[in-house]
Design a protein around this motif. Structure first.
Motif, PDB file in Angstrom:
ATOM      1  N   LEU A 120      25.599  28.999 -26.132  1.00  0.00           N
ATOM      2  CA  LEU A 120      24.472  28.077 -26.313  1.00  0.00           C
ATOM      3  C   LEU A 120      24.048  27.465 -24.988  1.00  0.00           C
ATOM      4  O   LEU A 120      24.873  27.130 -24.142  1.00  0.00           O
ATOM      5  N   LEU A 121      22.745  27.270 -24.848  1.00  0.00           N
ATOM      6  CA  LEU A 121      22.198  26.658 -23.642  1.00  0.00           C
ATOM      7  C   LEU A 121      22.588  25.189 -23.549  1.00  0.00           C
ATOM      8  O   LEU A 121      22.847  24.665 -22.463  1.00  0.00           O
ATOM      9  N   LYS A 122      22.591  24.506 -24.667  1.00  0.00           N
ATOM     10  CA  LYS A 122      22.929  23.073 -24.698  1.00  0.00           C
ATOM     11  C   LYS A 122      24.146  22.877 -25.575  1.00  0.00           C
ATOM     12  O   LYS A 122      24.115  23.225 -26.747  1.00  0.00           O
ATOM     13  N   ASN A 123      25.172  22.294 -25.011  1.00  0.00           N
ATOM     14  CA  ASN A 123      26.377  22.044 -25.793  1.00  0.00           C
ATOM     15  C   ASN A 123      27.142  20.895 -25.149  1.00  0.00           C
ATOM     16  O   ASN A 123      27.821  21.072 -24.155  1.00  0.00           O
ATOM     17  N   ASN A 124      26.983  19.706 -25.707  1.00  0.00           N
ATOM     18  CA  ASN A 124      27.714  18.542 -25.219  1.00  0.00           C
ATOM     19  C   ASN A 124      28.852  18.169 -26.158  1.00  0.00           C
ATOM     20  O   ASN A 124      29.176  17.000 -26.336  1.00  0.00           O
ATOM     21  N   SER A 125      29.468  19.170 -26.753  1.00  0.00           N
ATOM     22  CA  SER A 125      30.585  18.925 -27.670  1.00  0.00           C
ATOM     23  C   SER A 125      31.894  18.937 -26.892  1.00  0.00           C
ATOM     24  O   SER A 125      32.598  19.940 -26.828  1.00  0.00           O
ATOM     25  N   GLY A 126      32.199  17.820 -26.262  1.00  0.00           N
ATOM     26  CA  GLY A 126      33.438  17.711 -25.487  1.00  0.00           C
ATOM     27  C   GLY A 126      33.252  18.198 -24.057  1.00  0.00           C
ATOM     28  O   GLY A 126      32.169  18.611 -23.655  1.00  0.00           O
ATOM     29  N   TYR A 127      34.348  18.129 -23.297  1.00  0.00           N
ATOM     30  CA  TYR A 127      34.288  18.502 -21.879  1.00  0.00           C
ATOM     31  C   TYR A 127      33.821  19.956 -21.719  1.00  0.00           C
ATOM     32  O   TYR A 127      34.250  20.834 -22.460  1.00  0.00           O
ATOM     33  N   ASP A 128      33.007  20.195 -20.726  1.00  0.00           N
ATOM     34  CA  ASP A 128      32.525  21.553 -20.450  1.00  0.00           C
ATOM     35  C   ASP A 128      33.546  22.236 -19.531  1.00  0.00           C
ATOM     36  O   ASP A 128      33.426  22.221 -18.307  1.00  0.00           O
TER      37      ASP A 128
END
Lengths: 458, 458
Positions: A177-185
């Motif tokens: 996914l281009l956008k994923n702010n579900s926890g640390y990257d």
């Protein structure tokens, strides 16, 4: 080291997957000559088992990709096991709606580019070693190359990773996914850490739309001040399509356009700077706009002379000039540097270094060129009969001025072993301490590519 | 908690820098009501001393920016000290050659945007809360917003950071260079970690050239398959200038174009999907090309109807539709979700969730819209008379289907407290274990924004 580990590794990867002794030395790759053994796992599970075994035995592991690195980060030593990803070279079908390509780490860049192209898409990271460099190695070193100004480095073109940690733990972080702010990257820990924190086994590449065409020109400039102004002017006017801004200092240009170089000078050789500019777009009127933008830049006094490629063949000829770096080697062996600094400091820096080197070695030659649109200058230096002590002294003359300028000792090649002693010029003590903390946290036994980038102990 | 720590903190920040008791409750911000105290340091040195003192005392610290977060990540509790960056709001002059802006973490987004604009440049990250959101908070949450499709999220627009670690150590990593492979790129640890690994005190923003103009259109589509095809077609044809691709499902469009909403429908209300498209470019013939590209898309059957804004006022009116999210609240309180998933799965996912919610609550309403060019869909749900148990059940109906689709429970808002229980749907156990390892390594006492995103202990 005894044979128990070798037997264990052979049991994991099979007889064809392990090379040692004469069999290994027969490969004749300088990065591999001194290794204890080379294992070639065929799957992530095998990579995991190999790392777990080496971890348990406390044996160092050197991950290897295409061996195109320039800082000796993948050179093995006698007590180390090489982990080559060469058999992990499977590509999944391109997902054209999501615009992603999932590949194993051993896939060669050129193959990934071809797969994207066959699907009508583009994998935009490109570099000279495209026929050998592997995706895993490019992730590990955060490869840059020719199109960073438009598409960014490897970091910007990877959505997800699968990584095997030092102890064999498989970390699947195959985000598409281009956008994923579900926890640390977490992928950013591994991108650019040169195999010291984990071994990349699979990647999710971000693909983009292929430009329908490109316009290329060679421009001559009379001073460096115009370089910065031209960059801003073109970036503004070309509105998202500027895809290359490569600068050649005069003496570089002269060498690549004078026999025995094959190319003749498309513009006279008496200008101070030459800029290879490219815009990649799609609309049919692009060539007219490109010419108009360059004409405007001439009228504003930023460009002294210009030639626009009128065909794909002419375009390739202009790029061949820029890429004919081996001409620099015709005067003798080179020390090649990969510096990043603020554009406004660059010309002064190059002249300062040139002066100090020629004060030390009057017959030394320095030629500068590079991805100035990214702030990245390559400096190639020839010092006659240079020995090891000379090289260390030369490194000091090139790197030391960077500290006061907040420059970087590596823009894109990485640190490896070659630049490790100089890392402190570019990073603060607190940064170095945090790097060490990360290394110790993720690889407490210090078995993953030890001694590269950072030491495992203070 | 005794008064020793309060005295220590007051000594660091001065009497005006510390609020407690009634003084704090008088601020009446719900995120602050229950805190033990609020400190407002005026410098990095003060932030460092505050964190060192709290670390020594084992007291939890909650960093706060503009309080525009949507997942309760900055809500303080009675035993916690709030660290507000509100007094650290200095901007350095824009460096127009290097195209960077150095700012303290408390600077409001709108002020940074204005400073860039005054220098003839653009800071491209933009979102509705631009008048309140601070740069530090935006870094901590890796903010997204309206222009991600062209410029990326906050992560892509930050060159360097200064961060204070849990024990007060100041980590200066104020890189101003586009390319820098000199050791691990540490800033990515902190970007998007929601204040759990360090407190951002200063940032180096990457600025870019401001587009000279924009073209905006509203398009109607008859099915979701056309959405994906249109995205690829426009992205290709607009060659680097596509700057928005916002999708509204039919029922969202109907609500924002029907009284009491102020807007009248610019296109009939009977289409299945509406797409707000924008291209930001520079050349004078851009409007003609934009119209031609949309006309081609209609001829290819991807677009059923279209209206192109003929003025800046019309452009703003189209954006006002998309942004009139408060219309959704006129039926009652909403639960708002911020999902990311593969474009090909999105329409089916929305209908699956709609069906399951309406099976449970027949009067529930669900409306979907969002940054589909980035794969990010916002789902707003109204369930009549929803209580806490209902909300938990609703969360389950929305989030659970994401697991099988490899979707993300947060595209851009982050995890905070609100989504923590659901993080495991989007991340593997190995990922969660590595997050915990990072948390324990960087904040072994668990004092930095504890309990947000990840727990400090298993």
């Amino acid at each position: 080291m005894d044979n128990t580990l070798l037997d264990t590794l052979r049991g994991i990867v099979g007889p064809a997957g392990l090379l040692a002794g004469d069999e290994l030395r027969a490969r004749q790759k300088p990065q591999q000559l001194h290794a204890y053994a080379l294992v070639r796992p065929a799957s992530t599970a095998e990579v995991s088992a190999v790392l777990a075994a080496c971890h348990a035995a406390g044996v160092a592991v050197v991950p290897q990709g295409g061996l195109t690195g320039l800082v000796h980060g993948a050179d093995a030593q006698a007590h180390e096991v090489i982990l080559s990803l060469e058999r992990m070279n499977r590509l999944e079908p391109v997902d054209i709606t999501q615009r992603v390509l999932v590949a194993e780490a051993g896939v060669i860049l050129e193959q990934a580019q071809a797969a994207a192209e066959a699907a009508g898409l583009l994998f935009p990271v490109d570099l000279g070693a495209r026929g050998s460099a592997t995706l895993g190695g490019m992730v590990a070193t955060n490869a840059g190359g020719n199109s960073v100004i438009r598409y960014g480095m490897m970091r910007n073109n990877v959505h997800g990773l699968e990584v095997v940690l030092a102890d064999g733990t498989v970390l699947s972080s195959m985000n598409q996914l281009l956008k994923n702010n579900s926890g640390y990257d977490l992928k950013h820990l591994f991108i650019g850490s040169e195999g010291t924190l984990g071994v990349v086994t699979r990647v999710v590449l971000r693909l983009c739309e292929a430009p329908a065409g490109r316009c290329t020109a060679l421009l001559a400039l009379s001073d460096f001040d115009a370089v910065g102004k031209l960059l801003r002017r073109l970036d503004h006017a070309m509105a998202g399509t500027l895809s290359a801004f490569e600068v050649m200092w005069q003496d570089f240009y002269q060498v690549v356009t004078t026999p025995p170089a094959q190319a003749r000078p498309p513009l006279p050789q008496d200008h101070a700077f030459y800029v290879l500019v490219e815009a990649s777009g799609s609309s049919t009127d692009q060539a007219d706009r490109f010419a108009q933008i360059l004409s405007d830049a001439m009228e504003h006094g930023l460009v002294a002379d210009a030639t626009i490629a009128q065909s794909e063949r002419e375009c390739q000829a202009l790029w061949a000039l820029r890429d004919d770096v081996r001409q620099l080697g015709r005067f003798g062996p080179l020390a090649a540097y990969d510096i990043s600094l603020r554009l406004a400091d660059t010309a002064t820096y190059v002249e300062t270094v040139r002066t100090s080197i020629q004060a030390r070695w009057p017959d030394a030659q320095l030629r500068a060129f590079g991805h100035l649109g990214d702030g990245n200058v390559h400096v190639a230096v020839h010092v006659p009969d240079m020995n090891t002590a000379d090289r260390a002294e030369l490194d000091g003359l090139v790197y030391t001025p960077l500290q006061a300028l907040n420059g970087a000792v590596s823009a894109e090649h990485g640190i490896g072993i070659e630049k490790k002693a100089w890392l402190g010029l570019s990073r603060t003590p607190a940064e170095l301490a945090l790097m060490l903390l990360l290394k110790q946290s993720l690889d407490p036994k210090g078995v993953l590519n030890p001694g590269r980038v950072v030491d495992s102990r203070l």
